[in-house]
Design an enzyme around this catalytic site. Structure first.
Site, PDB file in Angstrom:
ATOM      1  N   TYR A  13      -4.521  18.239  -9.240  1.00 57.34           N
ATOM      2  CA  TYR A  13      -4.895  17.051  -8.454  1.00 57.34           C
ATOM      3  C   TYR A  13      -6.042  16.302  -9.139  1.00 57.34           C
ATOM      4  O   TYR A  13      -5.992  15.074  -9.311  1.00 57.34           O
ATOM      5  CB  TYR A  13      -5.316  17.471  -7.044  1.00 57.34           C
ATOM      6  N   SER A  21      -0.616   7.490   6.672  1.00 55.78           N
ATOM      7  CA  SER A  21      -1.714   8.282   7.245  1.00 55.78           C
ATOM      8  C   SER A  21      -3.016   8.016   6.494  1.00 55.78           C
ATOM      9  O   SER A  21      -3.022   7.298   5.491  1.00 55.78           O
ATOM     10  CB  SER A  21      -1.382   9.790   7.185  1.00 55.78           C
ATOM     11  N   ILE A  81       0.862  -1.191   0.000  1.00 60.09           N
ATOM     12  CA  ILE A  81       0.000   0.000   0.000  1.00 60.09           C
ATOM     13  C   ILE A  81       0.894   1.236   0.000  1.00 60.09           C
ATOM     14  O   ILE A  81       1.696   1.427   0.918  1.00 60.09           O
ATOM     15  CB  ILE A  81      -0.915   0.047   1.242  1.00 60.09           C
TER      16      ILE A  81
HETATM   17  P1  NDP Z   1      -3.327  11.598   3.338  1.00 56.39           P
HETATM   18  O1  NDP Z   1      -2.599  12.861   3.091  1.00 56.39           O
HETATM   19  O2  NDP Z   1      -3.699  11.247   4.721  1.00 56.39           O
HETATM   20  O3  NDP Z   1      -2.496  10.384   2.755  1.00 56.39           O
HETATM   21  C1  NDP Z   1      -1.706  10.515   1.627  1.00 56.39           C
HETATM   22  C2  NDP Z   1      -0.508   9.623   1.766  1.00 56.39           C
HETATM   23  O4  NDP Z   1       0.300   9.777   0.604  1.00 56.39           O
HETATM   24  C3  NDP Z   1       0.367   9.987   2.960  1.00 56.39           C
HETATM   25  O5  NDP Z   1       0.751   8.788   3.593  1.00 56.39           O
HETATM   26  C4  NDP Z   1       1.556  10.653   2.320  1.00 56.39           C
HETATM   27  O6  NDP Z   1       2.773  10.480   3.020  1.00 56.39           O
HETATM   28  C5  NDP Z   1       1.623   9.888   1.008  1.00 56.39           C
HETATM   29  N1  NDP Z   1       2.462  10.560   0.029  1.00 56.39           N
HETATM   30  C6  NDP Z   1       2.365  11.821  -0.422  1.00 56.39           C
HETATM   31  N2  NDP Z   1       3.365  12.068  -1.279  1.00 56.39           N
HETATM   32  C7  NDP Z   1       4.097  10.943  -1.379  1.00 56.39           C
HETATM   33  C8  NDP Z   1       5.254  10.581  -2.084  1.00 56.39           C
HETATM   34  N3  NDP Z   1       5.901  11.452  -2.845  1.00 56.39           N
HETATM   35  N4  NDP Z   1       5.733   9.335  -1.946  1.00 56.39           N
HETATM   36  C9  NDP Z   1       5.114   8.450  -1.141  1.00 56.39           C
HETATM   37  N5  NDP Z   1       4.029   8.738  -0.436  1.00 56.39           N
HETATM   38  C10 NDP Z   1       3.528   9.972  -0.550  1.00 56.39           C
HETATM   39  O7  NDP Z   1      -4.613  11.651   2.390  1.00 56.39           O
HETATM   40  P2  NDP Z   1      -5.789  10.593   2.133  1.00 56.39           P
HETATM   41  O8  NDP Z   1      -5.646   9.443   3.009  1.00 56.39           O
HETATM   42  O9  NDP Z   1      -7.036  11.364   2.150  1.00 56.39           O
HETATM   43  O10 NDP Z   1      -5.505  10.187   0.623  1.00 56.39           O
HETATM   44  C11 NDP Z   1      -5.314   8.857   0.229  1.00 56.39           C
HETATM   45  C12 NDP Z   1      -5.912   8.653  -1.147  1.00 56.39           C
HETATM   46  O11 NDP Z   1      -7.312   8.832  -1.099  1.00 56.39           O
HETATM   47  C13 NDP Z   1      -5.407   9.618  -2.205  1.00 56.39           C
HETATM   48  O12 NDP Z   1      -5.192   8.914  -3.405  1.00 56.39           O
HETATM   49  C14 NDP Z   1      -6.555  10.584  -2.391  1.00 56.39           C
HETATM   50  O13 NDP Z   1      -6.563  11.125  -3.685  1.00 56.39           O
HETATM   51  C15 NDP Z   1      -7.722   9.642  -2.176  1.00 56.39           C
HETATM   52  N6  NDP Z   1      -8.986  10.260  -1.844  1.00 56.39           N
HETATM   53  C16 NDP Z   1      -9.123  10.968  -0.693  1.00 56.39           C
HETATM   54  C17 NDP Z   1     -10.341  11.552  -0.379  1.00 56.39           C
HETATM   55  C18 NDP Z   1     -10.553  12.334   0.845  1.00 56.39           C
HETATM   56  O14 NDP Z   1     -11.669  12.842   1.022  1.00 56.39           O
HETATM   57  N7  NDP Z   1      -9.550  12.474   1.739  1.00 56.39           N
HETATM   58  C19 NDP Z   1     -11.505  11.385  -1.272  1.00 56.39           C
HETATM   59  C20 NDP Z   1     -11.222  10.619  -2.455  1.00 56.39           C
HETATM   60  C21 NDP Z   1     -10.023  10.069  -2.706  1.00 56.39           C
HETATM   61  P3  NDP Z   1       3.169  11.356   4.316  1.00 56.39           P
HETATM   62  O15 NDP Z   1       2.429  10.718   5.444  1.00 56.39           O
HETATM   63  O16 NDP Z   1       4.628  11.179   4.390  1.00 56.39           O
HETATM   64  O17 NDP Z   1       2.738  12.752   4.051  1.00 56.39           O
HETATM   65 MG1  PMR Z   2     -16.642  18.801  -2.410  1.00 56.34          MG
HETATM   66  C1  PMR Z   2     -22.416  15.496  -2.843  1.00 56.34           C
HETATM   67  C2  PMR Z   2     -21.634  16.496  -2.777  1.00 56.34           C
HETATM   68  C3  PMR Z   2     -20.183  16.534  -2.584  1.00 56.34           C
HETATM   69  C4  PMR Z   2     -19.284  15.524  -2.309  1.00 56.34           C
HETATM   70  C5  PMR Z   2     -19.554  14.067  -2.119  1.00 56.34           C
HETATM   71  C6  PMR Z   2     -17.987  16.115  -2.254  1.00 56.34           C
HETATM   72  C7  PMR Z   2     -16.803  15.413  -2.051  1.00 56.34           C
HETATM   73  N1  PMR Z   2     -18.117  17.460  -2.444  1.00 56.34           N
HETATM   74  C8  PMR Z   2     -19.458  17.748  -2.649  1.00 56.34           C
HETATM   75  C9  PMR Z   2     -20.022  18.973  -2.898  1.00 56.34           C
HETATM   76  C10 PMR Z   2     -19.334  20.169  -2.895  1.00 56.34           C
HETATM   77  N2  PMR Z   2     -18.010  20.330  -2.650  1.00 56.34           N
HETATM   78  C11 PMR Z   2     -19.927  21.451  -3.142  1.00 56.34           C
HETATM   79  C12 PMR Z   2     -21.384  21.674  -3.419  1.00 56.34           C
HETATM   80  C13 PMR Z   2     -18.919  22.369  -3.032  1.00 56.34           C
HETATM   81  C14 PMR Z   2     -19.010  23.859  -3.243  1.00 56.34           C
HETATM   82  C15 PMR Z   2     -19.202  24.552  -2.035  1.00 56.34           C
HETATM   83  C16 PMR Z   2     -17.731  21.661  -2.724  1.00 56.34           C
HETATM   84  C17 PMR Z   2     -16.500  22.274  -2.528  1.00 56.34           C
HETATM   85  C18 PMR Z   2     -15.324  21.551  -2.328  1.00 56.34           C
HETATM   86  C19 PMR Z   2     -13.995  22.078  -2.209  1.00 56.34           C
HETATM   87  C20 PMR Z   2     -13.576  23.488  -2.226  1.00 56.34           C
HETATM   88  N3  PMR Z   2     -15.255  20.172  -2.256  1.00 56.34           N
HETATM   89  C21 PMR Z   2     -13.963  19.861  -2.121  1.00 56.34           C
HETATM   90  C22 PMR Z   2     -13.180  20.998  -2.086  1.00 56.34           C
HETATM   91  C23 PMR Z   2     -11.828  20.582  -1.947  1.00 56.34           C
HETATM   92  O1  PMR Z   2     -10.826  21.284  -1.849  1.00 56.34           O
HETATM   93  C24 PMR Z   2     -11.787  19.101  -1.995  1.00 56.34           C
HETATM   94  C25 PMR Z   2     -11.152  18.738  -3.306  1.00 56.34           C
HETATM   95  O2  PMR Z   2     -11.653  19.001  -4.353  1.00 56.34           O
HETATM   96  O3  PMR Z   2     -10.007  18.102  -3.246  1.00 56.34           O
HETATM   97  C26 PMR Z   2      -9.486  17.779  -4.527  1.00 56.34           C
HETATM   98  C27 PMR Z   2     -13.251  18.689  -2.009  1.00 56.34           C
HETATM   99  C28 PMR Z   2     -13.881  17.463  -1.988  1.00 56.34           C
HETATM  100  N4  PMR Z   2     -15.257  17.324  -2.103  1.00 56.34           N
HETATM  101  C29 PMR Z   2     -15.569  16.002  -2.010  1.00 56.34           C
HETATM  102  C30 PMR Z   2     -14.352  15.281  -1.831  1.00 56.34           C
HETATM  103  C31 PMR Z   2     -14.271  13.784  -1.698  1.00 56.34           C
HETATM  104  C32 PMR Z   2     -13.337  16.170  -1.795  1.00 56.34           C
HETATM  105  C33 PMR Z   2     -11.902  15.757  -1.562  1.00 56.34           C
HETATM  106  C34 PMR Z   2     -11.407  15.523  -2.890  1.00 56.34           C
HETATM  107  C35 PMR Z   2     -10.751  14.340  -3.387  1.00 56.34           C
HETATM  108  O4  PMR Z   2      -9.947  13.727  -2.747  1.00 56.34           O
HETATM  109  O5  PMR Z   2     -11.010  14.037  -4.547  1.00 56.34           O
END
Ligand code: NDP
Ligand code: PMR
Length: 396
Positions: free
Chosen positions: A271, A93, A88
């Site tokens: 991103y 984190s 993984i």
């Molecule tokens: P975290 O920041 O908690 O985890 C990200 C991990 O990636 C950390 O362990 C970080 O290491 C590691 N990482 C970053 N850069 C590198 C690198 N150069 N080499 C090796 N490892 C690296 O975020 P999340 O757990 O939220 O994210 C995990 C996954 O889930 C991502 O792919 C993200 O796009 C996806 N995701 C997250 C969502 C969310 O809402 N949080 C929603 C949808 C998808 P370190 O601990 O050293 O910083």
């Molecule tokens: Mg989002 C059903 C509505 C929904 C969901 C499931 C997410 C997930 N978000 C939703 C709605 C909205 N978001 C709306 C209506 C807004 C405007 C206010 C909004 C805004 C917003 C921001 C500024 N949302 C965000 C951000 C981020 O900076 C996050 C992002 O885009 O990271 C790339 C984020 C996210 N919204 C989510 C999820 C899962 C994220 C984290 C993104 C990711 O990891 O892909």
């Protein structure tokens, strides 16, 4: 009150009336001082429409009730299945750590935590109670292609089989004004999230082929925000790969743009673009290798894990309001523990063996095959991402 104001401006923006990108003066993707929309009733009804669309969309997908994560029952008289070995990335984190914990605790997996910060990973494993015999930390910095190659060499030397690879690590730089770069001078988000994982998966494919494990899987974590067929995917800046002229130019910002589509640098978009690449790569792997190898290729959206380190570079106000916004307004919030269980299912649940699938979960935490956006499922784009990427990482 601040949250309320945010909710109203949210809808305003989602309706597509502004073109704001996420910078210091914005929150949840909209300008903090935006007061162009004051008709609350119309905002609320638009909001309802958006959510109804999501419900209809979800209802079209097939829900499968999750089953406990057990490996296949051994035939009578035969030995039980050996422990699986799962790598993984970014397991120090958030989602990666929670998944490592869920799998290690099942007693059926040895987890290789592939992390850039060895000490942090060791401490994280210890403090989340993962027992020593169930994990190994190995160094991997995805922002360096040399480090990826070194990791692969170290892994091969370890003599362990590779049964499942989870490409989970990611960086998100929503407030960056200028691009930063990987060791090879590639824009950091696409370089780390997509190209680092692309090289890693390609180099480890043979090891997975050689594994005798009954269900071998390559999983790449995607996201809803890279899918423009959802409300979340329509929050500006929207993901869009365009004709990929920036990717083809190497993303070094010297002779070409640092953005895949050739536009101006935008960390949030970079991103989201990288997440489209992740989802396209998974499908391209499926088309090229599933039949030949039997490996299951899958992607997923684990839910909005609003508390993770992913948002570490965001402004403090965002980090404070984002979790309650996702919990109470969008209801998309999921805890780190729950998201870890979801990803652990994709790793080991016998009912999730279908290849080429983008998994999501409904409000009852049942998994279902979700639909990707048009761009994230575009066959010719997937091939193009693959072909350009293999040149950039030195495989072609
Ligand atoms: P975290 O920041 O908690 O985890 C990200 C991990 O990636 C950390 O362990 C970080 O290491 C590691 N990482 C970053 N850069 C590198 C690198 N150069 N080499 C090796 N490892 C690296 O975020 P999340 O757990 O939220 O994210 C995990 C996954 O889930 C991502 O792919 C993200 O796009 C996806 N995701 C997250 C969502 C969310 O809402 N949080 C929603 C949808 C998808 P370190 O601990 O050293 O910083
Ligand atoms: Mg989002 C059903 C509505 C929904 C969901 C499931 C997410 C997930 N978000 C939703 C709605 C909205 N978001 C709306 C209506 C807004 C405007 C206010 C909004 C805004 C917003 C921001 C500024 N949302 C965000 C951000 C981020 O900076 C996050 C992002 O885009 O990271 C790339 C984020 C996210 N919204 C989510 C999820 C899962 C994220 C984290 C993104 C990711 O990891 O892909």
């Amino acid at each position: 009150m601040a949250l309320q104001a945010t909710c109203f401006s949210v809808v305003h923006n989602v309706a597509g009336k502004t073109n704001a990108s996420l910078k210091d003066s914005t929150l949840f993707g909209v300008p903090l001082l935006d007061n162009r929309s004051n008709d609350i009733t119309s905002l609320v009804s638009k909001n309802k429409m958006e959510f109804t669309r999501i419900k209809v969309f979800k209802a079209q997908a097939v829900a499968t009730t999750s089953t406990p994560a057990v490996t296949r029952a051994a035939p009578k008289g035969k030995e039980t299945l050996r422990k699986g070995c799962v790598v993984i990335t970014g397991a120090s984190s958030g989602l990666g750590l929670a998944t490592a914990k869920a799998l290690a605790e099942s007693g059926k997996w040895h987890v290789i935590m592939a992390c850039r910060d060895f000490l942090k990973a060791e401490r994280a494993a210890k403090s989340s109670g993962i027992s020593k015999e169930n994990y190994t930390v190995m160094h991997l910095d995805l922002a360096s292609l040399d480090s990826v190659r070194q990791f692969v060499a170290n892994f091969k030397q370890s003599g362990r089989p590779l049964d499942v690879l989870v490409c989970n690590a990611a960086v998100y730089q929503p407030t960056a004004k200028e691009p930063t770069f990987t060791a090879e001078g590639i824009e950091l988000s696409v370089g780390t999230n997509h190209l680092g994982h692309f090289l890693l998966s390609r180099l480890l494919l043979d090891d997975m082929k050689q594994s005798d494990y009954p269900s071998k899987r390559l999983i790449i974590v995607g996201s809803i925000t890279g899918n423009t067929n959802t409300l979340a995917g329509n929050v500006p800046p929207k993901a869009n790969l365009g004709d990929m002229r920036g990717l083809a130019g190497g993303l070094n910002g010297l002779n070409s743009s640092t953005m895949i589509d050739g536009g101006d640098f935008d960390g949030a978009k970079a991103y989201k673009d990288s997440k489209i690449c992740n989802m396209l790569t998974m499908q391209e792997f499926h088309r090229r290798y599933h039949e030949e190898t039997g490996i299951t290729f899958a992607s997923l959206y684990p839910g909005c894990i609003a508390t993770t380190g992913l948002f570490r570079e965001h402004i403090p106000l965002f980090r404070m309001l984002f979790p309650p916004f996702q919990k109470f307004i969008t209801k998309g919030y999921v805890s780190e523990e729950e998201s870890g269980k979801r990803l652990a299912q994709v790793v080991s649940d016998p009912s999730l063996t279908k290849s080429g699938v983008y998994w999501s979960w409904n409000k009852d935490s049942a998994s279902f095959e979700n639909q990707l956006s048009e761009e994230a499922s575009d066959v010719s784009k997937a091939r193009k991402v693959w072909e350009i990427s293999e040149k950039l990482v030195g495989l072609a």
